[in-house]
Design a protein around this motif. Structure first.
Motif, PDB file in Angstrom:
ATOM      1  N   GLN A  90       0.837  -1.192   0.000  1.00  0.00           N
ATOM      2  CA  GLN A  90       0.000   0.000   0.000  1.00  0.00           C
ATOM      3  C   GLN A  90       0.876   1.248   0.000  1.00  0.00           C
ATOM      4  OE1 GLN A  90      -3.367  -0.237   2.928  1.00  0.00           O
ATOM      5  NE2 GLN A  90      -2.302  -2.092   3.605  1.00  0.00           N
ATOM      6  N   GLN A  91       0.257   2.369  -0.362  1.00  0.00           N
ATOM      7  CA  GLN A  91       0.970   3.629  -0.384  1.00  0.00           C
ATOM      8  C   GLN A  91       1.541   3.982   0.991  1.00  0.00           C
ATOM      9  OE1 GLN A  91       1.726   5.644  -2.838  1.00  0.00           O
ATOM     10  NE2 GLN A  91       2.377   7.482  -1.765  1.00  0.00           N
ATOM     11  N   LYS A  92       0.799   3.665   2.045  1.00  0.00           N
ATOM     12  CA  LYS A  92       1.236   4.015   3.392  1.00  0.00           C
ATOM     13  C   LYS A  92       2.484   3.241   3.821  1.00  0.00           C
ATOM     14  CE  LYS A  92      -1.705   0.676   5.851  1.00  0.00           C
ATOM     15  NZ  LYS A  92      -2.771   0.524   6.865  1.00  0.00           N
ATOM     16  N   ASP A  93       2.837   2.172   3.096  1.00  0.00           N
ATOM     17  CA  ASP A  93       4.036   1.407   3.428  1.00  0.00           C
ATOM     18  C   ASP A  93       5.303   2.242   3.275  1.00  0.00           C
ATOM     19  OD1 ASP A  93       2.467  -0.791   3.964  1.00  0.00           O
ATOM     20  OD2 ASP A  93       2.740  -1.693   1.987  1.00  0.00           O
ATOM     21  N   LEU A  94       5.198   3.348   2.534  1.00  0.00           N
ATOM     22  CA  LEU A  94       6.338   4.246   2.381  1.00  0.00           C
ATOM     23  C   LEU A  94       6.812   4.766   3.736  1.00  0.00           C
ATOM     24  CD1 LEU A  94       8.261   5.895   0.529  1.00  0.00           C
ATOM     25  CD2 LEU A  94       6.471   7.634   0.393  1.00  0.00           C
ATOM     26  N   PHE A  95       5.909   4.859   4.707  1.00  0.00           N
ATOM     27  CA  PHE A  95       6.233   5.407   6.028  1.00  0.00           C
ATOM     28  C   PHE A  95       6.419   4.309   7.070  1.00  0.00           C
ATOM     29  CE2 PHE A  95       3.584   8.355   3.621  1.00  0.00           C
ATOM     30  CZ  PHE A  95       4.407   9.468   3.574  1.00  0.00           C
ATOM     31  N   ALA A  96       6.632   3.079   6.606  1.00  0.00           N
ATOM     32  CA  ALA A  96       6.771   1.950   7.533  1.00  0.00           C
ATOM     33  C   ALA A  96       7.965   2.129   8.473  1.00  0.00           C
ATOM     34  CB  ALA A  96       6.915   0.644   6.756  1.00  0.00           C
ATOM     35  N   GLY A  97       8.987   2.823   8.024  1.00  0.00           N
ATOM     36  CA  GLY A  97      10.182   3.012   8.839  1.00  0.00           C
ATOM     37  C   GLY A  97       9.945   3.818  10.100  1.00  0.00           C
ATOM     38  N   PHE A  98       8.823   4.535  10.159  1.00  0.00           N
ATOM     39  CA  PHE A  98       8.510   5.326  11.348  1.00  0.00           C
ATOM     40  C   PHE A  98       7.745   4.523  12.394  1.00  0.00           C
ATOM     41  CE2 PHE A  98       9.251   8.399   8.025  1.00  0.00           C
ATOM     42  CZ  PHE A  98       9.931   9.416   8.670  1.00  0.00           C
ATOM     43  N   SER A  99       7.339   3.309  12.017  1.00  0.00           N
ATOM     44  CA  SER A  99       6.557   2.500  12.953  1.00  0.00           C
ATOM     45  C   SER A  99       7.157   1.123  13.210  1.00  0.00           C
ATOM     46  CB  SER A  99       5.123   2.332  12.420  1.00  0.00           C
ATOM     47  OG  SER A  99       5.116   1.713  11.141  1.00  0.00           O
ATOM     48  N   GLU A 100       8.122   0.709  12.399  1.00  0.00           N
ATOM     49  CA  GLU A 100       8.753  -0.595  12.600  1.00  0.00           C
ATOM     50  C   GLU A 100      10.247  -0.494  12.351  1.00  0.00           C
ATOM     51  OE1 GLU A 100       8.386  -3.044   8.481  1.00  0.00           O
ATOM     52  OE2 GLU A 100       6.443  -2.633   9.427  1.00  0.00           O
ATOM     53  N   ASN A 101      11.029  -1.121  13.206  1.00  0.00           N
ATOM     54  CA  ASN A 101      12.492  -1.163  13.064  1.00  0.00           C
ATOM     55  C   ASN A 101      13.142   0.218  13.001  1.00  0.00           C
ATOM     56  OD1 ASN A 101      12.537  -4.044  12.914  1.00  0.00           O
ATOM     57  ND2 ASN A 101      12.013  -3.943  10.740  1.00  0.00           N
ATOM     58  N   THR A 102      12.470   1.223  13.576  1.00  0.00           N
ATOM     59  CA  THR A 102      12.972   2.601  13.451  1.00  0.00           C
ATOM     60  C   THR A 102      14.393   2.738  14.003  1.00  0.00           C
ATOM     61  OG1 THR A 102      10.710   3.433  13.669  1.00  0.00           O
ATOM     62  CG2 THR A 102      12.500   5.012  13.990  1.00  0.00           C
ATOM     63  N   ARG A 103      14.613   2.205  15.187  1.00  0.00           N
ATOM     64  CA  ARG A 103      15.940   2.314  15.805  1.00  0.00           C
ATOM     65  C   ARG A 103      16.988   1.592  14.967  1.00  0.00           C
ATOM     66  NH1 ARG A 103      18.820  -0.846  19.427  1.00  0.00           N
ATOM     67  NH2 ARG A 103      20.308   0.290  20.752  1.00  0.00           N
ATOM     68  N   GLN A 104      16.655   0.401  14.481  1.00  0.00           N
ATOM     69  CA  GLN A 104      17.600  -0.362  13.677  1.00  0.00           C
ATOM     70  C   GLN A 104      17.913   0.342  12.356  1.00  0.00           C
ATOM     71  OE1 GLN A 104      19.265  -3.041  14.637  1.00  0.00           O
ATOM     72  NE2 GLN A 104      18.232  -2.990  16.618  1.00  0.00           N
ATOM     73  N   ILE A 105      16.899   0.960  11.763  1.00  0.00           N
ATOM     74  CA  ILE A 105      17.101   1.682  10.498  1.00  0.00           C
ATOM     75  C   ILE A 105      18.078   2.835  10.702  1.00  0.00           C
ATOM     76  CG2 ILE A 105      15.985   3.139   8.758  1.00  0.00           C
ATOM     77  CD1 ILE A 105      13.403   1.479   9.336  1.00  0.00           C
ATOM     78  N   LEU A 106      17.860   3.619  11.748  1.00  0.00           N
ATOM     79  CA  LEU A 106      18.732   4.764  12.007  1.00  0.00           C
ATOM     80  C   LEU A 106      20.152   4.319  12.343  1.00  0.00           C
ATOM     81  CD1 LEU A 106      16.289   7.010  14.070  1.00  0.00           C
ATOM     82  CD2 LEU A 106      17.017   7.324  11.695  1.00  0.00           C
ATOM     83  N   LEU A 107      20.264   3.275  13.159  1.00  0.00           N
ATOM     84  CA  LEU A 107      21.587   2.753  13.490  1.00  0.00           C
ATOM     85  C   LEU A 107      22.303   2.257  12.240  1.00  0.00           C
ATOM     86  CD1 LEU A 107      20.888   0.770  16.803  1.00  0.00           C
ATOM     87  CD2 LEU A 107      22.260   2.849  16.559  1.00  0.00           C
ATOM     88  N   MET A 108      21.559   1.561  11.383  1.00  0.00           N
ATOM     89  CA  MET A 108      22.164   1.001  10.183  1.00  0.00           C
ATOM     90  C   MET A 108      22.569   2.092   9.190  1.00  0.00           C
ATOM     91  SD  MET A 108      20.700  -2.124   7.873  1.00  0.00           S
ATOM     92  CE  MET A 108      19.341  -1.208   7.192  1.00  0.00           C
ATOM     93  N   GLN A 109      21.796   3.168   9.157  1.00  0.00           N
ATOM     94  CA  GLN A 109      22.080   4.240   8.209  1.00  0.00           C
ATOM     95  C   GLN A 109      23.284   5.074   8.628  1.00  0.00           C
ATOM     96  OE1 GLN A 109      20.868   4.367   5.387  1.00  0.00           O
ATOM     97  NE2 GLN A 109      20.646   6.448   4.593  1.00  0.00           N
ATOM     98  N   ILE A 110      23.581   5.080   9.915  1.00  0.00           N
ATOM     99  CA  ILE A 110      24.688   5.902  10.413  1.00  0.00           C
ATOM    100  C   ILE A 110      26.015   5.494   9.786  1.00  0.00           C
ATOM    101  CG2 ILE A 110      26.131   6.269  12.468  1.00  0.00           C
ATOM    102  CD1 ILE A 110      23.559   6.479  14.087  1.00  0.00           C
ATOM    103  N   PHE A 111      26.254   4.187   9.666  1.00  0.00           N
ATOM    104  CA  PHE A 111      27.563   3.719   9.194  1.00  0.00           C
ATOM    105  C   PHE A 111      27.831   4.107   7.733  1.00  0.00           C
ATOM    106  CE2 PHE A 111      30.367   0.269   7.562  1.00  0.00           C
ATOM    107  CZ  PHE A 111      31.507   0.647   8.253  1.00  0.00           C
TER     108      PHE A 111
END
Length: 241
Positions: A90-111
């Motif tokens: 769905q279109q709303k899946d674009l914002f999935a990063g704000f509701s699932e795995n948010t901490r892991q996404i940010l940690l992974m993006q830092i490197f």
């Protein structure tokens, strides 16, 4: 399988995955691009000042935006991976990063964001402090900029599968996803680069349609990348058996 054959196979799967879903992915791409543009325009409008304080602020701002935007990249790649697996999206899946795995996404993006920033720091320094109105200054900047772009490309190709892996294996976490992407892409960086470059012939139609055709080309490229990930994951799994 050689690069051309793999590229053709992956692109055929990508077209199949997009069939019947073009309005959804075009809307997702437009939203993604609009958010990206707004964030970077907002950053550009900030008064960074001159000299070292302005240089430091602009570097931190660029890095912060890169890390934060990982939340949107995760959602967008999730849409294309879902289509590759024939799952409902769905279109709303674009914002999935704000509701699932948010901490892991940010940690992974830092490197990778930090590595890409480090690759461009010499060019940023040259742009701020060298006299670019002189021939010598322009040459030094051009060399440093070209080196930075090449290093950023290598970093991107190394960690390009990280979000796909986090989507497929969320319990493994950020560090494992980064390591696994590095292992999967070993020996396949040029293959993915070949796949990306194979879309260059579509630039002519894009220009002829005043950029509107880019909506379809972007969807095609992102779908092909998700299908490339699936093909590579299957190939590496089979090779271990």
């Amino acid at each position: 399988m050689n690069r051309h054959a793999l590229s053709c196979a992956v692109k055929a799967r990508a077209r199949g995955a997009l069939s019947g879903h073009l309005p959804l992915v075009v809307a997702a791409n437009l939203t993604f691009s609009a958010v990206f543009l707004l964030l970077y325009l907002a950053g550009a409008e900030m008064n960074v000042g001159n000299g070292i304080p302005g240089f430091v602020f602009s570097v931190i701002l660029s890095w912060s935006l890169d890390v934060f935007f990982g939340l949107f990249s995760y959602g967008l790649q999730g849409i294309y991976l879902g289509l590759a697996y024939c799952r409902p999206v769905q279109q709303k899946d674009l914002f999935a990063g704000f509701s699932e795995n948010t901490r892991q996404i940010l940690l992974m993006q830092i490197f990778p964001a930090s590595l890409k920033l480090a690759a461009m720091l010499p060019a940023f320094w040259a742009a701020f402090f060298l006299p670019l109105h002189t021939g010598k200054g322009r040459i030094i900047f051009a060399v440093l900029f070209a080196m930075g772009i090449c290093l950023r490309l290598w970093i991107r190709l190394t960690y390009v599968l990280s979000f796909f892996l986090l989507l497929d294996y969320p319990r493994e976490g950020a560090g494992a996803s980064l390591q696994r992407s590095r292992r999967l892409m070993k020996g396949y960086k040029l293959t993915l680069l070949y796949l990306d470059l194979s879309f260059l012939p579509y630039l002519a139609p894009v220009l002829c349609t005043f950029g509107i055709g880019q909506l379809w080309v972007s969807a095609y490229m992102l779908s092909a990348r998700a299908c490339f990930y699936r093909a590579l994951l299957t190939e590496k799994t089979v090779s271990r058996v």
